[in-house]
Design an enzyme around this catalytic site. Structure first.
Site, PDB file in Angstrom:
ATOM      1  N   GLU A 157       0.854  -1.190   0.000  1.00  0.00           N
ATOM      2  CA  GLU A 157       0.000   0.000   0.000  1.00  0.00           C
ATOM      3  C   GLU A 157       0.887   1.236   0.000  1.00  0.00           C
ATOM      4  O   GLU A 157       2.046   1.194   0.405  1.00  0.00           O
ATOM      5  CB  GLU A 157      -0.893   0.033   1.242  1.00  0.00           C
ATOM      6  N   ARG A 192      -1.722   8.777  12.379  1.00  0.00           N
ATOM      7  CA  ARG A 192      -2.258   7.424  12.594  1.00  0.00           C
ATOM      8  C   ARG A 192      -3.414   7.504  13.579  1.00  0.00           C
ATOM      9  O   ARG A 192      -3.341   8.205  14.602  1.00  0.00           O
ATOM     10  CB  ARG A 192      -1.138   6.545  13.142  1.00  0.00           C
ATOM     11  N   GLU A 227      -5.222   6.224   8.667  1.00  0.00           N
ATOM     12  CA  GLU A 227      -4.487   7.489   8.708  1.00  0.00           C
ATOM     13  C   GLU A 227      -5.442   8.644   8.471  1.00  0.00           C
ATOM     14  O   GLU A 227      -6.231   8.630   7.520  1.00  0.00           O
ATOM     15  CB  GLU A 227      -3.408   7.481   7.615  1.00  0.00           C
ATOM     16  N   LYS A 283       2.243   4.618   1.566  1.00  0.00           N
ATOM     17  CA  LYS A 283       2.408   5.095   2.942  1.00  0.00           C
ATOM     18  C   LYS A 283       1.921   6.537   3.004  1.00  0.00           C
ATOM     19  O   LYS A 283       2.551   7.450   2.469  1.00  0.00           O
ATOM     20  CB  LYS A 283       3.868   5.018   3.399  1.00  0.00           C
ATOM     21  N   ARG A 296       7.145  -4.604  15.866  1.00  0.00           N
ATOM     22  CA  ARG A 296       7.692  -5.957  15.732  1.00  0.00           C
ATOM     23  C   ARG A 296       8.354  -6.103  14.362  1.00  0.00           C
ATOM     24  O   ARG A 296       7.848  -5.606  13.361  1.00  0.00           O
ATOM     25  CB  ARG A 296       6.584  -7.000  15.858  1.00  0.00           C
ATOM     26  N   LYS A 352       7.964  -0.387   6.519  1.00  0.00           N
ATOM     27  CA  LYS A 352       7.727   0.863   5.775  1.00  0.00           C
ATOM     28  C   LYS A 352       8.921   1.110   4.856  1.00  0.00           C
ATOM     29  O   LYS A 352      10.056   1.220   5.310  1.00  0.00           O
ATOM     30  CB  LYS A 352       7.470   2.043   6.713  1.00  0.00           C
TER      31      LYS A 352
END
Length: 345
Positions: free
Chosen positions: A43, A50, A93, A45, A209, A215
């Site tokens: 996707e 957020r 977002e 960014k 994690r 990203k």
């Protein structure tokens, strides 16, 4: 209010409570090492805030990742979320969005600090919620279901939604990592920061994690700038000068354009601190002006015109990329170089 705080009835708190956010790691290696591209959901960014949109017991709650309840700050999102199925929590977002595309994040900053957003600002900087995950559906926690299945549910939820402010994050499909890399170079033109890579069989975890979510951002913009002001830091760095202001050249003048607080090692901070102590020119309260000799490469994610800054621009997330020991003040970049980045791809 005191009786309410002590009350054992916490139903209001329960229905408004968001889930802990799952965070991605920055891509550090060649993405081809992740394996087959078709095992990943790719996707864009988005450059925003957020957040989670919650619809429970007929009420809407909007939370930012900073654990701030921001429902009243985004009335257009609250109004649209009211039509979501009850018992739904979306992750996504909050972005400034107008005429079918994102605006610069600097536009959203005009709304962030406001307690009440007037009609004029709502018209100039409308917000949208780009939803890329669903965490609760039918009042059931579905975070342990695989991303591919959660995406199906997200599509189902938003396919029946008739508004224009809750938008499903589009999936980018390319047959090879090389083709995705080519497309990623268009990120700034599209008003995004790069790609998000999510393993299709991943569950929704808590915190940051490694392994499942990455990203993959475009390389930052950079200029070589001169240190001109310094201020002591905070916490364990309170005894050192660690907060710096940087400038670029405009003829014989140095024009400040950014402040940066990170990027140097502890040893480098000690060296810069000693330089500042020996080369202070003037003091303005806690701020010292410094003899302009040290040159640093400053990296930032984006740049926008700004009437609020002497340089005429505002940069996003500035930080020190490296100390340019090999450069003198006359080698630093100019204001013309900085403004040329306004049209950088």
């Amino acid at each position: 209010t005191y009786r309410h705080i002590l009350s054992p009835d916490t139903r209001d708190a329960d229905i408004s409570r968001p889930y802990p956010f799952y965070l991605a790691y920055p891509m550090e290696n060649d993405p081809r090492k992740l394996g087959e591209v078709n095992n990943w959901q790719v996707e864009w960014k988005w450059d925003g805030i957020r957040g989670q949109v919650i619809k429970r017991s007929g009420q809407v709650f909007i939370w930012s990742r900073g654990e701030e309840l921001v429902t009243d700050k985004y009335p257009e999102l609250m109004y649209e979320a009211a039509s979501l199925p009850d018992g739904t929590v979306l992750d996504g977002e909050i972005v400034p969005w107008k005429e079918g595309r994102p605006l610069a994040f600097a536009e959203l900053q005009r709304r962030i600090g406001r307690k009440k957003v007037g009609k004029k600002l709502l018209s100039e900087v409308p917000a949208a919620f780009i939803a890329y995950d669903v965490l609760e559906f039918g009042s059931h926690d579905i975070r342990e279901q695989m991303l591919g299945r959660r995406r199906e549910i997200l599509s189902q939820v938003l396919s029946t939604h008739t508004g224009t402010r809750l938008i499903i994050s589009p999936v980018v499909t390319m047959p090879t990592w090389e083709m995705l890399e080519t497309l990623r170079q268009e990120s700034r033109q599209r008003g995004v920061e790069g790609f998000m890579l999510k393993r299709l069989d991943s569950v929704y975890r808590v915190g940051r994690r490694r392994g499942d979510w990455w990203k993959w951002k475009v390389d930052p913009l950079t200029v070589d700038a001169v240190l001109i002001y310094a201020q002591r830091g905070h916490g364990r760095r309170a005894g050192l000068f660690t907060d710096y202001t940087f400038a670029v050249r405009r003829g014989e003048e140095l024009v400040p354009f950014a402040k940066a607080y990170s990027g140097l090692s502890d040893a480098e901070i000690q060296q810069v601190d000693r330089f500042i102590q020996r080369n202070t020119l003037e003091r303005f309260g806690p701020v010292r002006s410094v003899r302009p000799e040290l040159v640093f490469e400053i990296a930032f994610e984006g740049i926008q015109p700004s009437n609020r800054h002497k340089s005429g621009v505002a940069v996003r997330f500035p930080r020190i990329a490296r100390w340019r020991h090999d450069k003198k003040i006359e080698d630093a970049d100019t204001i013309e170089t900085l403004k040329a980045l306004l049209s950088a791809p």
